[in-house]
Write a protein that holds these residues in place. Structure first.
Motif, PDB file in Angstrom:
ATOM      1  N   PHE A 106      -3.604   5.153   2.217  1.00 15.53           N
ATOM      2  CA  PHE A 106      -5.001   5.209   3.189  1.00 15.53           C
ATOM      3  C   PHE A 106      -5.466   6.375   2.748  1.00 15.53           C
ATOM      4  O   PHE A 106      -5.001   7.288   2.927  1.00 15.53           O
ATOM      5  CB  PHE A 106      -4.433   5.270   4.586  1.00 15.53           C
ATOM      6  CG  PHE A 106      -3.536   3.520   5.209  1.00 15.53           C
ATOM      7  CD1 PHE A 106      -3.908   2.192   5.475  1.00 15.53           C
ATOM      8  CD2 PHE A 106      -2.256   3.689   4.803  1.00 15.53           C
ATOM      9  CE1 PHE A 106      -2.821   0.986   5.225  1.00 15.53           C
ATOM     10  CE2 PHE A 106      -1.468   2.544   4.629  1.00 15.53           C
ATOM     11  CZ  PHE A 106      -1.729   1.145   5.159  1.00 15.53           C
TER      12      PHE A 106
ATOM     13  N   LEU B 223      -4.123   5.196  12.957  1.00 14.34           N
ATOM     14  CA  LEU B 223      -3.126   5.774  11.980  1.00 14.34           C
ATOM     15  C   LEU B 223      -2.386   7.269  12.694  1.00 14.34           C
ATOM     16  O   LEU B 223      -2.932   8.485  12.867  1.00 14.34           O
ATOM     17  CB  LEU B 223      -3.095   6.069  10.583  1.00 14.34           C
ATOM     18  CG  LEU B 223      -2.030   6.459  10.004  1.00 14.34           C
ATOM     19  CD1 LEU B 223      -2.955   6.034   7.919  1.00 14.34           C
ATOM     20  CD2 LEU B 223      -2.275   8.451   9.704  1.00 14.34           C
TER      21      LEU B 223
ATOM     22  N   PHE C  78       1.113   3.343  13.468  1.00 13.58           N
ATOM     23  CA  PHE C  78       0.063   2.761  14.082  1.00 13.58           C
ATOM     24  C   PHE C  78       0.245   1.848  15.478  1.00 13.58           C
ATOM     25  O   PHE C  78       1.036   1.935  15.613  1.00 13.58           O
ATOM     26  CB  PHE C  78      -0.279   1.825  13.042  1.00 13.58           C
ATOM     27  CG  PHE C  78      -0.184   1.913  11.299  1.00 13.58           C
ATOM     28  CD1 PHE C  78      -1.453   2.333  10.853  1.00 13.58           C
ATOM     29  CD2 PHE C  78       0.629   2.042  11.114  1.00 13.58           C
ATOM     30  CE1 PHE C  78      -1.453   2.559   9.407  1.00 13.58           C
ATOM     31  CE2 PHE C  78       0.788   1.965   8.812  1.00 13.58           C
ATOM     32  CZ  PHE C  78      -0.141   2.483   8.704  1.00 13.58           C
TER      33      PHE C  78
ATOM     34  N   ILE D  41       1.918  -3.888   4.766  1.00 12.77           N
ATOM     35  CA  ILE D  41       3.128  -1.735   4.410  1.00 12.77           C
ATOM     36  C   ILE D  41       4.143  -2.523   3.816  1.00 12.77           C
ATOM     37  O   ILE D  41       5.162  -4.461   4.596  1.00 12.77           O
ATOM     38  CB  ILE D  41       2.972  -1.014   5.798  1.00 12.77           C
ATOM     39  CG1 ILE D  41       1.867  -0.873   5.456  1.00 12.77           C
ATOM     40  CG2 ILE D  41       4.279  -0.268   5.589  1.00 12.77           C
ATOM     41  CD1 ILE D  41       1.577   0.494   7.006  1.00 12.77           C
TER      42      ILE D  41
ATOM     43  N   VAL E 107      -8.670   3.862  11.357  1.00 12.47           N
ATOM     44  CA  VAL E 107      -8.201   3.135  10.337  1.00 12.47           C
ATOM     45  C   VAL E 107      -8.469   1.561  10.384  1.00 12.47           C
ATOM     46  O   VAL E 107      -8.628   1.278  11.629  1.00 12.47           O
ATOM     47  CB  VAL E 107      -6.279   2.686   9.279  1.00 12.47           C
ATOM     48  CG1 VAL E 107      -5.997   3.705   9.982  1.00 12.47           C
ATOM     49  CG2 VAL E 107      -5.634   2.031  10.540  1.00 12.47           C
TER      50      VAL E 107
ATOM     51  N   LYS F 251       0.823  -0.900   0.155  1.00 12.48           N
ATOM     52  CA  LYS F 251       0.175   0.086   0.209  1.00 12.48           C
ATOM     53  C   LYS F 251       0.978   1.204  -0.371  1.00 12.48           C
ATOM     54  O   LYS F 251       1.401   0.884   0.679  1.00 12.48           O
ATOM     55  CB  LYS F 251      -0.622  -0.116   1.174  1.00 12.48           C
ATOM     56  CG  LYS F 251      -1.620  -1.072   0.803  1.00 12.48           C
ATOM     57  CD  LYS F 251      -3.275  -0.570   1.908  1.00 12.48           C
ATOM     58  CE  LYS F 251      -3.860   0.863   2.718  1.00 12.48           C
ATOM     59  NZ  LYS F 251      -4.752   0.921   0.945  1.00 12.48           N
TER      60      LYS F 251
ATOM     61  N   TYR G  78      -8.094  -1.466   9.890  1.00 13.34           N
ATOM     62  CA  TYR G  78      -6.833  -2.645   9.552  1.00 13.34           C
ATOM     63  C   TYR G  78      -6.549  -3.231  11.157  1.00 13.34           C
ATOM     64  O   TYR G  78      -6.482  -2.000  11.891  1.00 13.34           O
ATOM     65  CB  TYR G  78      -5.737  -2.772   8.738  1.00 13.34           C
ATOM     66  CG  TYR G  78      -6.274  -1.768   7.285  1.00 13.34           C
ATOM     67  CD1 TYR G  78      -6.229  -3.269   6.675  1.00 13.34           C
ATOM     68  CD2 TYR G  78      -6.249  -1.170   7.063  1.00 13.34           C
ATOM     69  CE1 TYR G  78      -6.917  -2.981   4.829  1.00 13.34           C
ATOM     70  CE2 TYR G  78      -6.505  -1.007   5.612  1.00 13.34           C
ATOM     71  CZ  TYR G  78      -6.933  -1.652   4.437  1.00 13.34           C
ATOM     72  OH  TYR G  78      -6.833  -1.374   3.377  1.00 13.34           O
TER      73      TYR G  78
ATOM     74  N   GLU H 181      -2.726  -7.093  10.011  1.00  8.60           N
ATOM     75  CA  GLU H 181      -2.784  -7.169   8.452  1.00  8.60           C
ATOM     76  C   GLU H 181      -1.796  -5.518   7.307  1.00  8.60           C
ATOM     77  O   GLU H 181      -2.006  -5.946   6.665  1.00  8.60           O
ATOM     78  CB  GLU H 181      -4.697  -6.565   8.366  1.00  8.60           C
ATOM     79  CG  GLU H 181      -5.362  -7.639   8.836  1.00  8.60           C
ATOM     80  CD  GLU H 181      -6.589  -7.388   8.610  1.00  8.60           C
ATOM     81  OE1 GLU H 181      -7.995  -8.043   8.477  1.00  8.60           O
ATOM     82  OE2 GLU H 181      -7.292  -6.028   9.226  1.00  8.60           O
ATOM     83  N   LEU H 182      -1.610  -4.903   8.748  1.00 10.06           N
ATOM     84  CA  LEU H 182      -0.714  -3.511   8.445  1.00 10.06           C
ATOM     85  C   LEU H 182       0.377  -4.304   8.568  1.00 10.06           C
ATOM     86  O   LEU H 182       0.850  -3.863   7.443  1.00 10.06           O
ATOM     87  CB  LEU H 182      -1.074  -3.137   9.445  1.00 10.06           C
ATOM     88  CG  LEU H 182      -2.386  -1.803   9.923  1.00 10.06           C
ATOM     89  CD1 LEU H 182      -2.117  -0.929  10.919  1.00 10.06           C
ATOM     90  CD2 LEU H 182      -2.589  -0.752   7.950  1.00 10.06           C
ATOM     91  N   SER H 183       1.079  -5.071   8.898  1.00 10.43           N
ATOM     92  CA  SER H 183       2.348  -5.717   8.694  1.00 10.43           C
ATOM     93  C   SER H 183       2.124  -6.396   7.434  1.00 10.43           C
ATOM     94  O   SER H 183       3.679  -6.366   6.735  1.00 10.43           O
ATOM     95  CB  SER H 183       2.962  -6.967   9.792  1.00 10.43           C
ATOM     96  OG  SER H 183       2.639  -6.016  11.034  1.00 10.43           O
TER      97      SER H 183
END
Length: 247
Positions: A141, A169, A160, A190, A179, A138, A181, A185-187
């Protein structure tokens, strides 16, 4: 053909092994791995021609493997869930098989592999496959501010943070947005070269780190900017954090 089977369910692993041998008895099956750590060790030592990869392993998601080693072999994902299909095709995936796997599904997967090989020079097949499946991360956002939606570029994000059942965020200008997520999930979304999960609460960018300080029995404390409470990093994660900061 050398085939790696990475699967944490013994019955599923044995069934898949039998199906593969039934399809072609000349195929060599490598020792079965059932964890991320075992898979990394196996694939670091031996380069297979094809990998059957279960998504949820005994010690975590198999997508963690791709963060530790580079894999050029084609992959057939095996799973009981269909919601990983998009992410699976961000890596060297040629097929996505839902369990239970039978002979018909397996034949379709091998047929797909043969079609792809015919489309490329055999010597360049793995290289071409790898290039076609480069992981994309990504770049921004979309967040809410009142009734408006604002695009926030990843470069603007300091970290985050998970707090009170929400994930926020936080920008370098100390703006804070919710956000949709969780941190796991963010790990995955990104680029890991730019962000690191220091503990259960924080996923941080390199630019957000002020300093590290020794803490207790191999742990370190991390000071972040914008300023927040100093974060403690476990002894297990500390060497990874130091290596990430120097790369």
């Amino acid at each position: 053909m050398k085939i790696a089977i990475i699967e944490d369910e013994p019955l599923a692993a044995n069934n898949l092994k039998k199906l593969v041998k039934s399809y072609d008895s000349t195929f060599k099956i490598l020792p079965i791995a059932d964890t991320v750590d075992q898979a990394v060790a196996l694939l670091s030592e031996i380069e297979p021609d094809l990998i059957f990869l279960d998504i949820e392993l005994a010690d975590g998601s198999s997508f963690e493997i791709f963060k530790q080693i580079k894999i050029s072999a084609p992959i057939i994902f095996t799973t009981a869930y269909d919601h990983y299909s998009i992410k699976a095709f961000e890596v060297n995936s040629i097929a996505y098989l839902l369990k239970p796997i039978n002979a018909e599904k397996l034949e379709d997967a091998f047929s797909n592999l043969e079609r792809m090989k015919k489309a490329f020079d055999p010597k360049k097949f793995n290289i071409a496959l790898s290039e076609l499946n480069q992981t994309s991360y990504k770049s921004n956002f979309l967040v809410k501010r009142g009734n408006k939606l604002l695009p926030i570029e990843v470069d603007q994000i300091a970290y985050f943070v998970a707090s009170d059942k929400w994930v926020y965020l936080v920008t370098h200008d100390n703006e804070k947005f919710i956000v949709n997520y969780n941190l796991s999930e963010l790990s995955e979304l990104i680029n890991p070269q730019n962000f690191f999960r220091v503990n259960r609460q924080y996923l941080v960018s390199k630019k957000s780190i002020n300093w590290l300080e020794p803490y207790f029995k191999g742990q370190v404390c991390v000071s972040l900017k914008p300023e927040t409470e100093v974060q403690v990093v476990s002894r297990k994660v500390t060497p990874e954090l130091k290596e990430w900061l120097t790369n």
